[in-house]
Structure formats: structure tokens, C-alpha cells
Design an enzyme around this catalytic site. Sequence first.
Site, PDB file in Angstrom:
ATOM      1  N   ASP A   1       0.855  -1.181   0.000  1.00 16.58           N
ATOM      2  CA  ASP A   1       0.000   0.000   0.000  1.00 16.58           C
ATOM      3  C   ASP A   1       0.889   1.229   0.000  1.00 16.58           C
ATOM      4  O   ASP A   1       1.972   1.203   0.595  1.00 16.58           O
ATOM      5  CB  ASP A   1      -0.894   0.002   1.242  1.00 16.58           C
ATOM      6  CG  ASP A   1      -2.023   1.008   1.100  1.00 16.58           C
ATOM      7  OD1 ASP A   1      -1.824   2.183   1.483  1.00 16.58           O
ATOM      8  OD2 ASP A   1      -3.097   0.635   0.584  1.00 16.58           O
TER       9      ASP A   1
ATOM     10  N   TYR B   1      -2.843  12.670   1.839  1.00 16.62           N
ATOM     11  CA  TYR B   1      -3.408  11.722   2.810  1.00 16.62           C
ATOM     12  C   TYR B   1      -3.023  12.094   4.244  1.00 16.62           C
ATOM     13  O   TYR B   1      -3.823  11.983   5.163  1.00 16.62           O
ATOM     14  CB  TYR B   1      -2.892  10.304   2.535  1.00 16.62           C
ATOM     15  CG  TYR B   1      -3.711   9.527   1.536  1.00 16.62           C
ATOM     16  CD1 TYR B   1      -5.021   9.139   1.820  1.00 16.62           C
ATOM     17  CD2 TYR B   1      -3.167   9.140   0.318  1.00 16.62           C
ATOM     18  CE1 TYR B   1      -5.768   8.402   0.908  1.00 16.62           C
ATOM     19  CE2 TYR B   1      -3.903   8.395  -0.609  1.00 16.62           C
ATOM     20  CZ  TYR B   1      -5.207   8.027  -0.297  1.00 16.62           C
ATOM     21  OH  TYR B   1      -5.946   7.303  -1.188  1.00 16.62           O
TER      22      TYR B   1
END
Length: 367
Positions: free
Chosen positions: A86, A164
Amino acid sequence: TCSLLRSPKGFPELKNDTFLRAARGEETEHTPVWCMRQAGRYLPEFRETRATQDFFSTCRSPKLCCELTLQPLRRFPLDAAIIFSDILVVPQALGMEIVMVPGKGPTFTEPLKEVEDLLKLRQKLDVTAELGYVFQAITLTRHSLEGKVPLIGFSGAPWTLMSYMIEGGGSTTMAKAKSWLYRHPEASHRLLRLLADVVTDYLVGQVAAGAQALQLFESHAGHLGPELFQDFALPYIRDIAQAVKSRLKEEALPLVPMIIFAKDAHYALRDLAHAGYEVVGLDWTIRPQEARAQVGKDVTLQGNLDPCALYAPKEKIGELVKKMLESFGTQRYIANLGHGLYPDMNPEHVGAFVEAVHAHSRHINKH
């Protein structure tokens, strides 16, 4: 199978190098194809393997990452594997805590709010200490692939990671992260520089571990306009390509092809074509001929079927693939989707996509 690690070197000989040849601009008999998120929830075996584990624990298990990476290759004649991981393992390595919230996705428990919060991040990062589990997964998977296809490593690009870290998760506007670019330009550059340095170390480490190509995901490029992209994304995208390549040379590691995928950044295609990457990935919102005109002949293009086309009947998928291949041309081209596979997609339709790319590109090449 993903049995225990053998020595990192002495990898099996590569049997299908079509993807690497296309990335380098060499001639290929068929157009290579792989899919973003090919190891994903649309596969029942993926859901089964993942069922018992927390998401980030899965990412930290080389054995599970290896198994998940190999699953799509057991089903489909893909031309490349991409390591299961990820992009958010990088902010994690910098000391941020992330939890997977069902129905919401990855969520930071304490996103960056003020400029002072940057001091909480690790300023000097030993990537092997913090991200060694990804390197182990790559080495294990490279052995377990037995030379079937090349293995792609990847990272998120600095702006996408920064967005993010400030938003604390997904966002439709990225208003919090973008407000930093306008209100705190110096602090933003400080954070982006830290991320670029970590990403460089991380990508070099992936090649040392056995990755045969690298993809940089600038997934949130579409939230920036041309000016912000020029100031806060492009310089770091360029720096990473340059720094990774000079480090690979210094450390006598293979010079692997690099792919830049900046989603929704058609306004920057010309710049991306000159940013030091062998391959420019495209989303589905741009016409192939237009992209080719902008990037020129010296860069390989990758993409760009609308992922939702895979909901169409199989014959229709074949027609769309044929049209895509005719538009891009079968050389200096890697077929892919314009974004990742969605969890509710039918694996048989993914198979139809892969087979159509091979069949139609072979046919076009012969005639």
C-alpha cells in the site's frame, strides 16, 4: 508457493520479458498487459486469504504479500506482477498511525494539522529498519514467481502522500491539504522534500530486493491545477527519477524502467514525458492519439481502458480493447486500465480483457 526466503541473489531466469521490452521501447510480439489492483478483492481467493488479517498486518507479512501477488497470475496470462502493498506504508514508516475503517478506508488517527506537527515525523528514516518487510516480500515473491513474469515495485508520490497525511484519509476536494500549499508553501516544500528523500531510498531498496520495474503513483494529481502541479508535484516527481537512477548506478544495481502514473494530469503530460521516466501511465479520460502527440515517440505509454468497461459483456470488452490497441499502436505501449480494478468486478471479464490484448495485438502485428 511462497516458501521461506532463499538468498536474495540468484533469482530464477526471466521467461517472459515482454513488459520490460515494451517499457524500454524495444519491439514486442504482442502488447504486454497487467492491471492496477490485479491482486484485489474481486478475486474470491484474495478475500479468503485476507479474511483473517488486519489490512496493514497483511502488508507486513512477506508470505501473505507474496501469496496475494501471485493469485492473479495463476488465473490470467498477465505479463507482469506488482507487489501487494500500500502507498501508505511510507507515512506509517515516518511515525504516523493509520487504521483501516470498514466502509471508509485507511484513516490516520492524528493527521497533520499545524506546521508544528511536522516535528512529530521521523526526520531521518532507515528504510530497511522501517520498511524491510516490503523488501522481504519482494525478494520472496521474485523467487516464487520462478521467472514467469517481471515484478513491479511501487510507491506513492510526495504530493499524494502529503494529501493523505493532512486530510487523514480520502477526500473529494483535498481542501485541507491544498490549503497548506497556499498558506504554508515553505512547510509544504519541507514535507514534500522529506517524502521525496524517503521515496527515493524506498524505491532503490525495492530494486536491491529484486523489483524489476518501479511505478510512482501520483493518484491525487487531479486535485491540482497546472500551477500547483508545476510547483508542488512535478519537481519531486523529477527529482525521484533522477535520484533513483543515479543511486542505482552508484550501487551497481540494475537500471530498471520507471513508470509515472499521475491520475487526471493530462494538463501535465508534456512535462511528465520529460520527467525522466521510461513509461507514462494514463487514466481513461484522455484520447490515446492525443496522449501520443503530447509525449512524443521516445516514451512508452501505459493504460488506459476505463475500468468500468469490464462491466460490459465479454464481446464488447474485446471490441473496446481492439479499438484501444489501434489508437495507441501495439509498440511502445503497455495495456492496462486507466485506474485499478473494482471489488465487484467479474474475474472472467478481467480474463477476457487480458486475452483480448494478446489476441488483437498479435493479429495487428502480423498484418
